[in-house]
Design a protein around this motif. Structure first.
Motif, PDB file in Angstrom:
ATOM      1  N   ILE A  35      -0.473  -9.364  10.453  1.00  0.00           N
ATOM      2  CA  ILE A  35      -0.010  -8.400   9.452  1.00  0.00           C
ATOM      3  C   ILE A  35       1.497  -8.205   9.625  1.00  0.00           C
ATOM      4  N   THR A  36       2.261  -8.711   8.686  1.00  0.00           N
ATOM      5  CA  THR A  36       3.703  -8.431   8.699  1.00  0.00           C
ATOM      6  C   THR A  36       3.966  -7.081   8.046  1.00  0.00           C
ATOM      7  N   THR A  37       3.353  -6.871   6.880  1.00  0.00           N
ATOM      8  CA  THR A  37       3.405  -5.567   6.222  1.00  0.00           C
ATOM      9  C   THR A  37       2.053  -5.295   5.583  1.00  0.00           C
ATOM     10  N   MET A  38       1.752  -4.020   5.421  1.00  0.00           N
ATOM     11  CA  MET A  38       0.557  -3.601   4.696  1.00  0.00           C
ATOM     12  C   MET A  38       0.809  -2.240   4.074  1.00  0.00           C
ATOM     13  N   THR A  39       0.399  -2.087   2.837  1.00  0.00           N
ATOM     14  CA  THR A  39       0.368  -0.769   2.208  1.00  0.00           C
ATOM     15  C   THR A  39      -1.065  -0.509   1.757  1.00  0.00           C
ATOM     16  N   ALA A  40      -1.448   0.741   1.737  1.00  0.00           N
ATOM     17  CA  ALA A  40      -2.797   1.107   1.309  1.00  0.00           C
ATOM     18  C   ALA A  40      -2.832   2.588   0.981  1.00  0.00           C
ATOM     19  N   ASP A  41      -3.775   2.956   0.151  1.00  0.00           N
ATOM     20  CA  ASP A  41      -4.097   4.369  -0.031  1.00  0.00           C
ATOM     21  C   ASP A  41      -5.058   4.776   1.080  1.00  0.00           C
ATOM     22  N   PHE A  42      -4.991   6.038   1.492  1.00  0.00           N
ATOM     23  CA  PHE A  42      -5.924   6.490   2.522  1.00  0.00           C
ATOM     24  C   PHE A  42      -6.493   7.849   2.170  1.00  0.00           C
ATOM     25  N   VAL A  43      -7.687   8.084   2.702  1.00  0.00           N
ATOM     26  CA  VAL A  43      -8.307   9.413   2.685  1.00  0.00           C
ATOM     27  C   VAL A  43      -8.628   9.746   4.132  1.00  0.00           C
ATOM     28  N   THR A  45     -10.299  12.459   6.782  1.00  0.00           N
ATOM     29  CA  THR A  45     -11.287  13.526   6.841  1.00  0.00           C
ATOM     30  C   THR A  45     -11.363  14.067   8.253  1.00  0.00           C
ATOM     31  N   ASP A  46     -11.294  15.386   8.399  1.00  0.00           N
ATOM     32  CA  ASP A  46     -11.354  15.967   9.734  1.00  0.00           C
ATOM     33  C   ASP A  46     -12.787  16.342  10.094  1.00  0.00           C
ATOM     34  N   LYS A  47     -12.954  16.910  11.283  1.00  0.00           N
ATOM     35  CA  LYS A  47     -14.285  17.219  11.800  1.00  0.00           C
ATOM     36  C   LYS A  47     -15.045  18.185  10.905  1.00  0.00           C
ATOM     37  N   ALA A  48     -14.313  19.054  10.236  1.00  0.00           N
ATOM     38  CA  ALA A  48     -14.939  20.049   9.367  1.00  0.00           C
ATOM     39  C   ALA A  48     -15.268  19.503   7.984  1.00  0.00           C
ATOM     40  N   GLY A  49     -14.890  18.239   7.729  1.00  0.00           N
ATOM     41  CA  GLY A  49     -15.159  17.637   6.436  1.00  0.00           C
ATOM     42  C   GLY A  49     -14.048  17.813   5.421  1.00  0.00           C
ATOM     43  N   LYS A  50     -12.941  18.426   5.813  1.00  0.00           N
ATOM     44  CA  LYS A  50     -11.820  18.594   4.895  1.00  0.00           C
ATOM     45  C   LYS A  50     -11.086  17.275   4.753  1.00  0.00           C
ATOM     46  N   ALA A  51     -10.806  16.880   3.519  1.00  0.00           N
ATOM     47  CA  ALA A  51     -10.186  15.582   3.260  1.00  0.00           C
ATOM     48  C   ALA A  51      -8.833  15.753   2.587  1.00  0.00           C
ATOM     49  N   VAL A  52      -7.887  14.925   2.998  1.00  0.00           N
ATOM     50  CA  VAL A  52      -6.593  14.825   2.330  1.00  0.00           C
ATOM     51  C   VAL A  52      -6.330  13.347   2.093  1.00  0.00           C
ATOM     52  N   SER A  53      -5.520  13.057   1.088  1.00  0.00           N
ATOM     53  CA  SER A  53      -5.229  11.670   0.751  1.00  0.00           C
ATOM     54  C   SER A  53      -3.740  11.396   0.881  1.00  0.00           C
ATOM     55  N   TYR A  68       1.561  11.987   3.023  1.00  0.00           N
ATOM     56  CA  TYR A  68       0.430  12.748   2.513  1.00  0.00           C
ATOM     57  C   TYR A  68       0.667  13.180   1.073  1.00  0.00           C
ATOM     58  N   GLU A  69      -0.440  13.526   0.424  1.00  0.00           N
ATOM     59  CA  GLU A  69      -0.402  13.956  -0.970  1.00  0.00           C
ATOM     60  C   GLU A  69       0.483  15.188  -1.141  1.00  0.00           C
TER      61      GLU A  69
END
Length: 201
Positions: A35-43, A45-53, A68-69
């Motif tokens: 991998i020289t470079t990589m971009t991606a979207d991510f989500v 999720t923490d232990k409590a189930g709260k998600a950020v993208s 982050y969003e």
């Protein structure tokens, strides 16, 4: 969402194609080193189930940015030596050496993963999972990394990871829209320091 907000979990539910022969650790190492470079979207999720993208930008060796969003006042940037988390809500900057982070398996291409990583059964059909920990430094935590067949180096695609820290804090990062080999500017890995000038970097 503190302090190791970047790599955190529940169970990864990754849609992966049916696998043929399982890749070896050498093939996974070759993929990560390829991998020289990589971009991606991510989500994330923490232990409590709260998600950020957000969006991840990775450029080897060792440069990474978790953007982050809108509305999440956090930024994580790796410059090859340090992982820096900037919390703009409290004007605080925290740093960890890359070698002291579970993410070093992913962003330190010189590292021999066979010394730290072993294959483990994946709960997702068609996915390939490895688990990594540094036996000399259990305080660094454990990382479980998931791959599938894909368009990345060696015919694999990094799908995400789960980190369990020494305090049993869990977080999951799931990736989508992975793109490899696209140019990423040096500016991507710069950040605005929110601290008073006398405390800045």
């Amino acid at each position: 969402m503190r302090p190791f907000i970047l790599p955190v979990v529940a169970a990864l539910s990754i849609a992966a194609p049916a696998a043929a022969a399982e890749p070896t650790l050498d093939q996974i190492q070759a993929h990560l080193r390829g991998i020289t470079t990589m971009t991606a979207d991510f989500v994330q999720t923490d232990k409590a189930g709260k998600a950020v993208s957000g969006k991840i930008s990775l450029r080897q060796p060792g440069r990474v940015r978790f953007q982050y969003e809108k509305g999440v006042p956090l930024l994580i940037v790796g410059d090859g030596k340090w992982l820096t988390m900037i919390d703009y809500s409290v004007r605080q900057v925290s740093r960890w050496p890359v070698g002291g982070s579970p993410l070093s398996v992913l962003i330190d291409p010189k590292r021999d993963i066979a010394r730290y990583v072993k294959p483990v059964p994946s709960p997702v059909p068609g996915a390939i999972m490895v688990e990594g920990r540094d036996p000399k430094h259990p305080e660094f935590g454990t990382i479980s990394i998931v791959f599938s067949k894909g368009n990345g180096p060696g015919g694999l695609a990094l799908q995400g990871w789960t980190v369990l820290d020494a305090q049993n804090g869990r977080s999951t990062v799931r990736l989508s829209n992975q793109a490899y080999g696209t140019p990423i500017s040096d500016r991507t890995f710069k950040w605005d320091d929110p601290r008073p000038r006398s405390l800045g970097k």
